[in-house]
Scaffold this motif. Structure first.
Motif, PDB file in Angstrom:
ATOM      1  N   SER A 257       0.807  -1.218   0.000  1.00  0.00           N
ATOM      2  CA  SER A 257       0.000   0.000   0.000  1.00  0.00           C
ATOM      3  C   SER A 257       0.839   1.266   0.000  1.00  0.00           C
ATOM      4  N   HIS A 258       1.980   1.239   0.695  1.00  0.00           N
ATOM      5  CA  HIS A 258       2.786   2.466   0.784  1.00  0.00           C
ATOM      6  C   HIS A 258       3.143   2.976  -0.605  1.00  0.00           C
ATOM      7  N   THR A 378       1.091   9.196   8.597  1.00  0.00           N
ATOM      8  CA  THR A 378      -0.328   8.826   8.757  1.00  0.00           C
ATOM      9  C   THR A 378      -0.560   7.318   8.670  1.00  0.00           C
ATOM     10  N   SER A 379       0.505   6.546   8.509  1.00  0.00           N
ATOM     11  CA  SER A 379       0.366   5.085   8.435  1.00  0.00           C
ATOM     12  C   SER A 379       0.879   4.444   9.720  1.00  0.00           C
ATOM     13  N   TYR A 383       6.405   0.413  15.276  1.00  0.00           N
ATOM     14  CA  TYR A 383       6.865   1.162  16.436  1.00  0.00           C
ATOM     15  C   TYR A 383       6.004   2.387  16.744  1.00  0.00           C
ATOM     16  N   LYS A 384       4.892   2.605  15.940  1.00  0.00           N
ATOM     17  CA  LYS A 384       4.066   3.795  16.228  1.00  0.00           C
ATOM     18  C   LYS A 384       2.657   3.634  15.665  1.00  0.00           C
ATOM     19  N   GLN A 385       1.776   4.426  16.252  1.00  0.00           N
ATOM     20  CA  GLN A 385       0.407   4.505  15.745  1.00  0.00           C
ATOM     21  C   GLN A 385       0.366   5.528  14.601  1.00  0.00           C
ATOM     22  N   PRO A 386      -0.634   5.415  13.722  1.00  0.00           N
ATOM     23  CA  PRO A 386      -0.731   6.449  12.669  1.00  0.00           C
ATOM     24  C   PRO A 386      -1.100   7.798  13.263  1.00  0.00           C
ATOM     25  N   TRP A 387      -0.515   8.838  12.719  1.00  0.00           N
ATOM     26  CA  TRP A 387      -0.831  10.188  13.186  1.00  0.00           C
ATOM     27  C   TRP A 387      -2.108  10.678  12.520  1.00  0.00           C
ATOM     28  N   PRO A 388      -2.896  11.461  13.243  1.00  0.00           N
ATOM     29  CA  PRO A 388      -4.037  12.109  12.570  1.00  0.00           C
ATOM     30  C   PRO A 388      -3.517  13.063  11.485  1.00  0.00           C
ATOM     31  N   HIS A 424      -6.708   6.697   2.016  1.00  0.00           N
ATOM     32  CA  HIS A 424      -6.286   5.945   3.192  1.00  0.00           C
ATOM     33  C   HIS A 424      -7.375   4.966   3.609  1.00  0.00           C
ATOM     34  N   GLY A 425      -6.941   3.799   3.996  1.00  0.00           N
ATOM     35  CA  GLY A 425      -7.912   2.791   4.408  1.00  0.00           C
ATOM     36  C   GLY A 425      -8.368   1.906   3.272  1.00  0.00           C
ATOM     37  N   LEU A 426      -8.067   2.290   2.035  1.00  0.00           N
ATOM     38  CA  LEU A 426      -8.419   1.410   0.914  1.00  0.00           C
ATOM     39  C   LEU A 426      -7.481   0.211   0.927  1.00  0.00           C
ATOM     40  N   ASP A 427      -8.046  -0.946   0.578  1.00  0.00           N
ATOM     41  CA  ASP A 427      -7.157  -2.118   0.559  1.00  0.00           C
ATOM     42  C   ASP A 427      -6.309  -2.125  -0.709  1.00  0.00           C
ATOM     43  N   ASP A 428      -5.372  -3.061  -0.719  1.00  0.00           N
ATOM     44  CA  ASP A 428      -4.412  -3.076  -1.823  1.00  0.00           C
ATOM     45  C   ASP A 428      -5.080  -3.191  -3.186  1.00  0.00           C
TER      46      ASP A 428
END
Ligand SMILES: [Fe+2]
Length: 447
Positions: A257-258, A378-379, A383-388, A424-428
């Motif tokens: 996805s990236h 935003t992803s 090691y981290k949550q996605p940022w708003p 964002h949130g769309l699948d591959d």
């Protein structure tokens, strides 16, 4: 330092979808329509040109035919005219007058015979022919050179007329004067000449239509073949992207996805900036292959979960030059080089590999670095949550003028939320489909 890639080996590979040939077919249909319109336009222009040439040829042919008819009639009294010009015998003049009158009653509207000095010696005109005579008056009273004759065809008041000037000569060839008159073609003869012209035009037009009808399927078949060839080339190019994307993902990617998202973010951003179709095409390829050089980075560095040492980071930097080396092997990917080579440059000159600053950094690279970091922020990462979105945009604005081009950050901040909502949130598979459509649109456009 923003570092936008992760190090999870064994992730599913990045794959560019095969091209959607519906776009190729649609492009083919569009090209076929254009070719058909051009064929019809070309046929009309060619027809008009050929018909014009035929009409000119026919006009000259008719003029020659009428001239021959007029000369044949003049010959009937020409000898008497010459003798009369050289004599004052009334009998000769009377004989000439009778012949001229007969001629005027039959075909000539006006007859005038001039001496070698240009003085009018004999004349006759059919009743009611004076107005016609005036129409062609500018051809009259001009003394021709010896041996010179002139003929002008006119179509006046429904009559086909020939204004003719003919020198009169003694049997020895000396100039005796000249004849000037207006010859009218018989209606029956005129209808016959017109019919011949119509037949020639119909024949030429039919031949042209037949040639167009025979050539059209050949041209359309050739076009279909070209469209298929273009689609095959397009498929080959996209497959090359697929191979490279796969190779990158096999080594360094947490998800397909990236790459899809940064490519689509970059495309949306480029469209917002009003980039040309060609620039957008380069942007798509560059965004998708931005880290292709990581193929050449050793696993202990590329896949290291923690922070890189300065020495390791120096090695990591070489993915830029390695990427450029990879692109050198495909001429059609040269446009991707701006992003691949300069996506780690920073606006204040503190980036790598060249340390370029400001607008010396190519536009595609400047805008890509923004969307690359935006997607990383935003992803989710291990090691981290996605940022708003708001916080990600705030982070971009914080680095505006140092890492990022301030103007581009301002523009991106106006579209970041909508791009995020859209992608964002769309699948591959959905991202694949959107990217496939965009690639077909921009990569087929030049086909
Ligand atoms: Fe990179």
């Amino acid at each position: 330092m923003w570092h936008t890639s992760t190090a999870r080996k064994g992730a599913s590979r990045v794959r560019v979808p095969p091209p959607d040939f519906r776009e190729a077919l649609a492009a083919g249909a569009h090209i076929r329509r254009r070719i058909l319109i051009r064929l019809i336009t070309g046929w009309l222009l060619l027809s008009m040109t050929v018909i014009g040439a035929v009409l000119l040829f026919e006009f000259n042919r008719v003029k020659l035919v009428v001239h021959q008819m007029a000369v044949a009639e003049i010959t009937g009294f020409g000898r008497e005219a010459v003798r009369s010009l050289n004599s004052d015998e009334p009998a000769l003049e009377q004989a000439l007058g009778r012949k001229i009158q007969r001629s005027v009653n039959e075909h000539f509207l006006t007859v005038e015979i001039y001496g070698p000095d240009g003085k009018l010696r004999f004349e006759a005109a059919r009743d009611g022919a004076s107005s016609i005579g005036r129409e062609v008056a500018h051809y009259r009273h001009r003394i021709p050179e010896q041996g010179e004759s002139s003929r002008e065809l006119h179509y006046l008041e429904g009559r086909l007329l020939l204004a003719i000037v003919l020198p009169l000569e003694y049997p020895q060839g000396n100039p005796a004067g000249y004849f000037e008159g207006v010859y009218q073609v018989d209606p029956a003869q005129r209808a016959k000449l017109e019919e011949e012209i119509v037949h020639v035009i119909v024949l030429v037009t039919t031949s042209l239509a037949l040639a167009a009808a025979l050539l059209s399927p050949i041209i359309m078949n050739l076009n279909r073949w070209l469209v298929r060839l273009a689609a095959t080339l397009f498929k080959g190019n996209v497959e090359l992207l697929d191979v490279l994307g796969c190779a990158i993902a096999e080594r360094d990617s947490d998800t397909n996805s990236h790459n899809y998202r940064v490519t689509l973010y970059a495309l949306g951003f480029g469209q917002r900036l009003g980039l040309s179709r060609w620039e957008l095409r380069n942007l798509i390829a560059g965004a998708f292959l931005h880290d292709v050089g990581k193929i050449g980075i050793r696993d202990p560095i590329l896949l290291k979960p923690g922070r890189l040492t300065p020495e390791e980071f120096e090695v990591m930097k070489t993915h830029v030059t390695l990427g450029v080396d990879v692109l050198k092997r495909a001429s059609w990917l040269q446009g991707a080089r701006d992003v691949v080579e300069f996506h780690h440059e920073k606006y204040d000159g503190s980036g790598y590999l060249r340390g370029l600053s400001g607008e010396a950094i190519p536009l595609n690279a400047r805008l890509f670095s923004i969307v690359d970091v935006f997607d990383a922020l935003t992803s989710p990462r291990p090691y981290k949550q996605p940022w708003p979105v708001e916080e990600a945009v705030a982070a971009l604005e914080k680095d505006s003028g140092t890492h990022f081009d301030p103007h581009l950050v301002r523009v991106f901040s106006t579209i970041a939320a909508s791009l995020y909502r859209e992608l964002h949130g769309l699948d591959d598979s959905r991202l694949e489909a959107i990217l496939r459509k965009s690639m077909a649109k921009y990569f087929l456009s030049g086909a």
